[in-house]
Enzyme design. Sequence first.
Site, PDB file in Angstrom:
ATOM      1  CD  GLU A  37      -2.560   1.158   2.627  1.00 50.88           C
ATOM      2  OE1 GLU A  37      -3.762   1.572   2.709  1.00 50.88           O
ATOM      3  OE2 GLU A  37      -2.129   0.412   3.500  1.00 50.88           O
TER       4      GLU A  37
ATOM      5  CE  LYS B 119      -7.880   0.142   3.722  1.00 52.87           C
ATOM      6  NZ  LYS B 119      -6.837   1.008   4.495  1.00 52.87           N
TER       7      LYS B 119
ATOM      8  CB  CYS C  98      -3.996  -1.805   4.630  1.00 52.76           C
ATOM      9  SG  CYS C  98      -3.126  -1.344   6.269  1.00 52.76           S
TER      10      CYS C  98
END
Length: 341
Positions: free
Chosen positions: A70, A147, A186
């Site tokens: 990321e 995301k 993440c």
Amino acid sequence: PPSTAASLARRRAPAAMSSVAASRAARPGKVKVAVGQMTSTNDVEHNLATCTRLANDAKAAGASLLCLPECFAFIGARAKEAQNMAEPLDGPLLQRYRELACDTGLWLSLGGFQEKPEGYDSDPERRIYNTHCVINPAGELRAAYRKIHLFDAPFVKLVESAFTLPGEEVVACDCNPVGRLGLSVCYDVRFPELYQSLKFGKGADVLLVPAAFTVPTGKAHWELLLRTRAIENQAYVIAAAQAGLHNEDGNRRESYGHAMIIDPWGQVLAKLEDPIGTGVAVAEIDVAARLGELENKMPLAVHRRYGVYGGISGSEEALQAAAALNAYRDEVDEETRALNG
């Protein structure tokens, strides 16, 4: 009486089993994959140089896929820096990473790019997407996942929703030498439903979890979460990581590191010797053989009870899983039946 879904699943059992068999037959064999770790800064050229070095190292090691973390291209030291450098996916910065894929002949998983969305200029908060991109060796964008779960955690001084828009789509894509990839970023790793959807709904056998995990949460949960996602989904997990102190003259953001590759039994196959160093770790994976072995021993995909606890209940995949379970039960040998009553 049996439910309509269960009855339909039984009627579709032969088709479901042929679908499962076809999926397994298409799985690739042995291939090397690389996971990257780096310390991004707010210097785009510095970060590109680091990624180029990691790509060349991965190529030299014989890897077909390199996973970068990321914020591989940029991590801001101050508020608004990330928004100000954001670009659309067809912009010049991502084009340079497409050229990197072409130059090295690698598939690249770019774990979180600051994407400028349509309507950016009319948004008073100037929010952007945190977008995981997959590039093939021809430099083509094969998938883009925005995301879904945003990290709002004031206790570590991060409120991602203040500058980021949440995605709305679960994304998987085929990577010919490696297998079907399931994309995430993440904080997503704390939401198992996403990975179940990727594995059991979209057929992903390799789950990608690029991250910039904070040090406190990383120490407590990083490896535990990754190994759990691998085990419960019978999938490989490749977790690229940011590591170390990203700047000394701004917010002093620091990441946990510990990039790793994990097999579907939860075993760590590869990680960097220096848990916060810059470099790549390489492992050989075998999607066809390893998953075939584990699924024959413990067929989680066909044991799932979507009709009881929801999930992707009612989908074609759920009906096929239910049908496959009926067929699996019919094929249990007599010795096993005797042992289990």
